[in-house]
Design a protein around this motif. Structure first.
Motif, PDB file in Angstrom:
ATOM      1  N   ARG A  46      -8.599  13.754  13.933  1.00  0.00           N
ATOM      2  CA  ARG A  46      -8.340  13.672  12.510  1.00  0.00           C
ATOM      3  C   ARG A  46      -9.167  14.881  11.881  1.00  0.00           C
ATOM      4  NH1 ARG A  46      -5.069  13.102   9.171  1.00  0.00           N
ATOM      5  NH2 ARG A  46      -4.628  10.775   9.915  1.00  0.00           N
ATOM      6  N   ALA A  47     -10.344  15.350  12.438  1.00  0.00           N
ATOM      7  CA  ALA A  47     -11.046  16.568  12.169  1.00  0.00           C
ATOM      8  C   ALA A  47     -10.220  17.823  12.431  1.00  0.00           C
ATOM      9  CB  ALA A  47     -12.346  16.661  12.554  1.00  0.00           C
ATOM     10  N   TYR A  48      -9.524  17.916  13.538  1.00  0.00           N
ATOM     11  CA  TYR A  48      -8.746  19.031  13.904  1.00  0.00           C
ATOM     12  C   TYR A  48      -7.373  19.182  13.128  1.00  0.00           C
ATOM     13  CZ  TYR A  48     -11.141  19.708  18.679  1.00  0.00           C
ATOM     14  OH  TYR A  48     -12.119  19.740  19.429  1.00  0.00           O
ATOM     15  N   GLN A  49      -6.786  17.999  12.651  1.00  0.00           N
ATOM     16  CA  GLN A  49      -5.703  18.004  11.830  1.00  0.00           C
ATOM     17  C   GLN A  49      -5.993  17.011  10.794  1.00  0.00           C
ATOM     18  OE1 GLN A  49      -1.977  17.545  14.134  1.00  0.00           O
ATOM     19  NE2 GLN A  49      -2.861  18.616  15.888  1.00  0.00           N
ATOM     20  N   PRO A  50      -6.471  17.590   9.778  1.00  0.00           N
ATOM     21  CA  PRO A  50      -6.953  16.737   8.568  1.00  0.00           C
ATOM     22  C   PRO A  50      -5.679  16.239   8.036  1.00  0.00           C
ATOM     23  CG  PRO A  50      -7.608  18.950   8.104  1.00  0.00           C
ATOM     24  CD  PRO A  50      -7.149  18.765   9.500  1.00  0.00           C
ATOM     25  N   THR A  51      -4.472  16.860   7.717  1.00  0.00           N
ATOM     26  CA  THR A  51      -3.291  16.546   6.949  1.00  0.00           C
ATOM     27  C   THR A  51      -2.271  15.904   8.008  1.00  0.00           C
ATOM     28  OG1 THR A  51      -2.389  18.716   7.399  1.00  0.00           O
ATOM     29  CG2 THR A  51      -3.652  18.505   5.515  1.00  0.00           C
ATOM     30  N   ALA A  52      -2.408  15.574   9.079  1.00  0.00           N
ATOM     31  CA  ALA A  52      -1.674  15.160   9.883  1.00  0.00           C
ATOM     32  C   ALA A  52      -1.424  13.591   9.781  1.00  0.00           C
ATOM     33  CB  ALA A  52      -2.040  15.214  11.339  1.00  0.00           C
ATOM     34  N   PRO A  53       0.086  13.158   9.827  1.00  0.00           N
ATOM     35  CA  PRO A  53       0.209  11.713   9.533  1.00  0.00           C
ATOM     36  C   PRO A  53      -0.543  10.910  10.566  1.00  0.00           C
ATOM     37  CG  PRO A  53       2.335  12.914   9.672  1.00  0.00           C
ATOM     38  CD  PRO A  53       1.191  13.871  10.259  1.00  0.00           C
ATOM     39  N   LYS A  54      -0.866   9.610  10.170  1.00  0.00           N
ATOM     40  CA  LYS A  54      -1.776   8.615  11.225  1.00  0.00           C
ATOM     41  C   LYS A  54      -1.145   8.405  12.406  1.00  0.00           C
ATOM     42  CE  LYS A  54      -3.541   4.006  10.950  1.00  0.00           C
ATOM     43  NZ  LYS A  54      -3.492   2.455  10.500  1.00  0.00           N
ATOM     44  N   GLU A  55       0.204   8.493  12.324  1.00  0.00           N
ATOM     45  CA  GLU A  55       1.090   8.174  13.759  1.00  0.00           C
ATOM     46  C   GLU A  55       0.707   9.446  14.614  1.00  0.00           C
ATOM     47  OE1 GLU A  55       2.664   6.158  10.452  1.00  0.00           O
ATOM     48  OE2 GLU A  55       2.139   8.176  10.533  1.00  0.00           O
ATOM     49  N   ARG A  56       0.852  10.665  14.060  1.00  0.00           N
ATOM     50  CA  ARG A  56       0.434  11.563  15.047  1.00  0.00           C
ATOM     51  C   ARG A  56      -1.026  11.882  15.329  1.00  0.00           C
ATOM     52  NH1 ARG A  56       1.553  14.832  18.931  1.00  0.00           N
ATOM     53  NH2 ARG A  56       0.690  16.925  19.061  1.00  0.00           N
ATOM     54  N   GLU A  73      -2.828   9.131  15.967  1.00  0.00           N
ATOM     55  CA  GLU A  73      -2.704   8.032  17.084  1.00  0.00           C
ATOM     56  C   GLU A  73      -1.974   8.456  18.350  1.00  0.00           C
ATOM     57  OE1 GLU A  73      -4.403   5.225  17.002  1.00  0.00           O
ATOM     58  OE2 GLU A  73      -5.062   6.160  15.257  1.00  0.00           O
ATOM     59  N   GLU A  74      -0.960   9.454  18.261  1.00  0.00           N
ATOM     60  CA  GLU A  74      -0.408   9.695  19.469  1.00  0.00           C
ATOM     61  C   GLU A  74      -1.281  10.715  20.300  1.00  0.00           C
ATOM     62  OE1 GLU A  74       3.002  11.935  18.188  1.00  0.00           O
ATOM     63  OE2 GLU A  74       4.441  10.242  17.587  1.00  0.00           O
ATOM     64  N   LEU A  75      -2.046  11.415  19.580  1.00  0.00           N
ATOM     65  CA  LEU A  75      -3.269  12.206  20.113  1.00  0.00           C
ATOM     66  C   LEU A  75      -4.183  11.576  20.955  1.00  0.00           C
ATOM     67  CD1 LEU A  75      -3.433  15.122  17.614  1.00  0.00           C
ATOM     68  CD2 LEU A  75      -2.235  15.370  19.602  1.00  0.00           C
ATOM     69  N   VAL A  76      -4.615  10.562  20.109  1.00  0.00           N
ATOM     70  CA  VAL A  76      -5.598   9.595  20.765  1.00  0.00           C
ATOM     71  C   VAL A  76      -5.171   8.995  22.168  1.00  0.00           C
ATOM     72  CG1 VAL A  76      -7.150   7.727  20.282  1.00  0.00           C
ATOM     73  CG2 VAL A  76      -6.756   9.105  18.444  1.00  0.00           C
ATOM     74  N   THR A  77      -3.747   8.549  21.980  1.00  0.00           N
ATOM     75  CA  THR A  77      -3.527   7.897  23.021  1.00  0.00           C
ATOM     76  C   THR A  77      -3.026   8.890  24.433  1.00  0.00           C
ATOM     77  OG1 THR A  77      -1.938   6.287  21.827  1.00  0.00           O
ATOM     78  CG2 THR A  77      -1.325   6.645  24.094  1.00  0.00           C
ATOM     79  N   ALA A  78      -2.679  10.118  23.892  1.00  0.00           N
ATOM     80  CA  ALA A  78      -2.640  11.126  25.069  1.00  0.00           C
ATOM     81  C   ALA A  78      -4.007  11.382  25.565  1.00  0.00           C
ATOM     82  CB  ALA A  78      -2.038  12.282  24.651  1.00  0.00           C
ATOM     83  N   ARG A  79      -4.981  11.476  24.758  1.00  0.00           N
ATOM     84  CA  ARG A  79      -6.462  11.576  25.154  1.00  0.00           C
ATOM     85  C   ARG A  79      -6.925  10.642  26.127  1.00  0.00           C
ATOM     86  NH1 ARG A  79     -10.188  15.274  21.614  1.00  0.00           N
ATOM     87  NH2 ARG A  79      -8.334  16.460  21.890  1.00  0.00           N
ATOM     88  N   MET A  80      -6.598   9.205  25.861  1.00  0.00           N
ATOM     89  CA  MET A  80      -7.031   8.184  26.626  1.00  0.00           C
ATOM     90  C   MET A  80      -6.391   8.214  27.961  1.00  0.00           C
ATOM     91  SD  MET A  80      -9.741   6.894  25.078  1.00  0.00           S
ATOM     92  CE  MET A  80      -9.877   8.639  24.414  1.00  0.00           C
ATOM     93  N   GLU A  81      -5.107   8.693  28.103  1.00  0.00           N
ATOM     94  CA  GLU A  81      -4.426   8.649  29.200  1.00  0.00           C
ATOM     95  C   GLU A  81      -4.869   9.632  30.254  1.00  0.00           C
ATOM     96  OE1 GLU A  81      -0.260   9.530  28.299  1.00  0.00           O
ATOM     97  OE2 GLU A  81       0.077   7.401  27.596  1.00  0.00           O
ATOM     98  N   ARG A  82      -5.555  10.764  29.615  1.00  0.00           N
ATOM     99  CA  ARG A  82      -6.264  11.797  30.604  1.00  0.00           C
ATOM    100  C   ARG A  82      -7.351  11.110  31.170  1.00  0.00           C
ATOM    101  NH1 ARG A  82      -8.621  16.210  27.222  1.00  0.00           N
ATOM    102  NH2 ARG A  82      -9.579  16.813  29.120  1.00  0.00           N
ATOM    103  N   GLY A  83      -8.072  10.329  30.708  1.00  0.00           N
ATOM    104  CA  GLY A  83      -9.301   9.907  31.026  1.00  0.00           C
ATOM    105  C   GLY A  83      -9.012   8.893  32.225  1.00  0.00           C
ATOM    106  N   ARG A  84      -7.959   8.430  32.290  1.00  0.00           N
ATOM    107  CA  ARG A  84      -7.565   7.215  33.515  1.00  0.00           C
ATOM    108  C   ARG A  84      -7.823   8.270  34.921  1.00  0.00           C
ATOM    109  NH1 ARG A  84      -2.002   4.913  30.870  1.00  0.00           N
ATOM    110  NH2 ARG A  84      -3.142   3.578  29.245  1.00  0.00           N
ATOM    111  N   ILE A  85      -7.887   9.514  35.059  1.00  0.00           N
ATOM    112  CA  ILE A  85      -8.259  10.147  36.321  1.00  0.00           C
ATOM    113  C   ILE A  85      -9.592   9.507  36.950  1.00  0.00           C
ATOM    114  CG2 ILE A  85      -6.578  11.904  35.721  1.00  0.00           C
ATOM    115  CD1 ILE A  85      -9.256  13.669  35.452  1.00  0.00           C
ATOM    116  N   LEU A  86     -10.391   9.189  35.856  1.00  0.00           N
ATOM    117  CA  LEU A  86     -11.623   8.540  36.148  1.00  0.00           C
ATOM    118  C   LEU A  86     -11.737   7.197  36.922  1.00  0.00           C
ATOM    119  CD1 LEU A  86     -13.890   9.868  33.641  1.00  0.00           C
ATOM    120  CD2 LEU A  86     -13.618  10.975  35.879  1.00  0.00           C
ATOM    121  N   ASP A  87     -10.280   6.392  36.810  1.00  0.00           N
ATOM    122  CA  ASP A  87     -10.151   5.314  37.415  1.00  0.00           C
ATOM    123  C   ASP A  87     -10.371   5.178  38.835  1.00  0.00           C
ATOM    124  OD1 ASP A  87      -9.877   4.396  34.781  1.00  0.00           O
ATOM    125  OD2 ASP A  87      -7.585   4.104  34.883  1.00  0.00           O
ATOM    126  N   ASP A  88     -10.025   6.161  39.651  1.00  0.00           N
ATOM    127  CA  ASP A  88     -10.264   6.528  41.027  1.00  0.00           C
ATOM    128  C   ASP A  88     -11.614   6.490  41.167  1.00  0.00           C
ATOM    129  OD1 ASP A  88     -10.397   7.802  43.880  1.00  0.00           O
ATOM    130  OD2 ASP A  88      -8.220   8.205  43.249  1.00  0.00           O
TER     131      ASP A  88
END
Length: 279
Positions: A126-136, A138-153
């Motif tokens: 939100r700080a990076y993109q203060p005018t972005a729609p909420k949906e956008r 949330e898409e960025l947050v989801t993508a970031r959490m998917e990155r973290g799954r490499i630590l599941d190994d």
């Protein structure tokens, strides 16, 4: 010739494209160095493309088709692979990150993406993109959490992070968010999924005051360093540059608190944030 068939989209696209590149290069009787000279890149760069640890950019796909006589094979498949949920300057870094056997990172201003919680990531996006729609956002947050799954190994990659104390004290998302974020880091550290050291403010001037460091090692490809700025980023494989950044990182680990003392500091700050949020 590679152009005689299409790649199977159900397989790893970069790995398959790399295998086709190796086949076409060997068929043309060229070494990695010789092909690299035609593209004005290093032989190790060609090796990384063949190993699938680097994304093939469109400009190189065109040059490869010309140098290897593969019509538009690499251009077509490069265009199909170019779609990504991440910004263009960061997409390749995310892809190679998933292939790394070891990631060493110094974060001066914020908790790095692989260690972030959803609420912390949401505040950052939100700080990076203060005018972005909420949906956008949330898409960025989801993508970031998917990155973290490499630590599941449980075994790879080795993740070794030096966090600047300033990043831990920067109130991002509020005290409750910070308490949760620091507890998450402590949990990863205690479970052995991340080696975490804190560079204390009292350490004073240090070798990486000008920015972040991110080094990535691979099983069958040369190491890479990722440089990131505001809205931009690039991967580098120059051995001299990688060596310099690794030396700087090693100096930081020597100046930082031990993992045990760092964990105690992180847990203490988490408790402070939680108490301040719920007196």
């Amino acid at each position: 010739m590679p152009g005689s068939r299409d790649l199977d989209p159900s397989s790893s696209p970069r790995a398959l494209l790399g295998a086709e590149l190796r086949h076409a290069r060997e068929k043309a009787g060229l070494s990695q160095e010789e092909l690299g000279q035609r593209l004005f890149v290093s032989g190790s760069f060609i090796g990384q493309l063949e190993a699938g640890t680097r994304r093939m950019q469109r400009e190189y796909a065109r040059l490869l088709d010309e140098a290897l006589g593969t019509e538009d094979f690499f251009q077509r498949h490069c265009a199909a692979m170019a779609k990504s949920k991440y910004p263009e300057h960061f997409a390749e870094a995310v892809e190679v990150e998933a292939e790394a056997t070891a990631i060493r990172q110094y974060a001066p201003l914020l908790i790095p993406g692989l260690l972030q919680t959803p609420d912390y990531a949401r505040a950052v996006c939100r700080a990076y993109q203060p005018t972005a729609p909420k949906e956008r956002v949330e898409e960025l947050v989801t993508a970031r959490m998917e990155r973290g799954r490499i630590l599941d190994d449980p075994t790879r990659p080795l993740l070794w992070v030096v966090l600047d104390e300033a990043a831990l004290r920067r109130l991002t998302g509020g005290r409750t968010v910070m308490a949760e974020a620091l507890r998450h880091i402590a949990d990863l550290s205690e479970r052995g999924r991340a080696i975490v050291q804190v560079l204390p403010l009292e350490a004073g001037a240090h070798t990486a005051m000008q920015g972040a460091i991110k080094l990535m090692d691979f099983e069958d490809a040369p190491p890479l360093v990722y440089f990131e700025g505001v809205g931009t980023g690039r991967l580098e494989d120059d051995p001299v540059m990688v060596k310099d950044q690794r030396f700087r990182y090693e100096l930081l680990t020597a100046c930082a608190l031990s993992p045990g003392k760092s964990l105690a500091l992180i847990e203490g700050l988490a408790q402070d944030y939680a108490h301040e949020a719920h007196p």
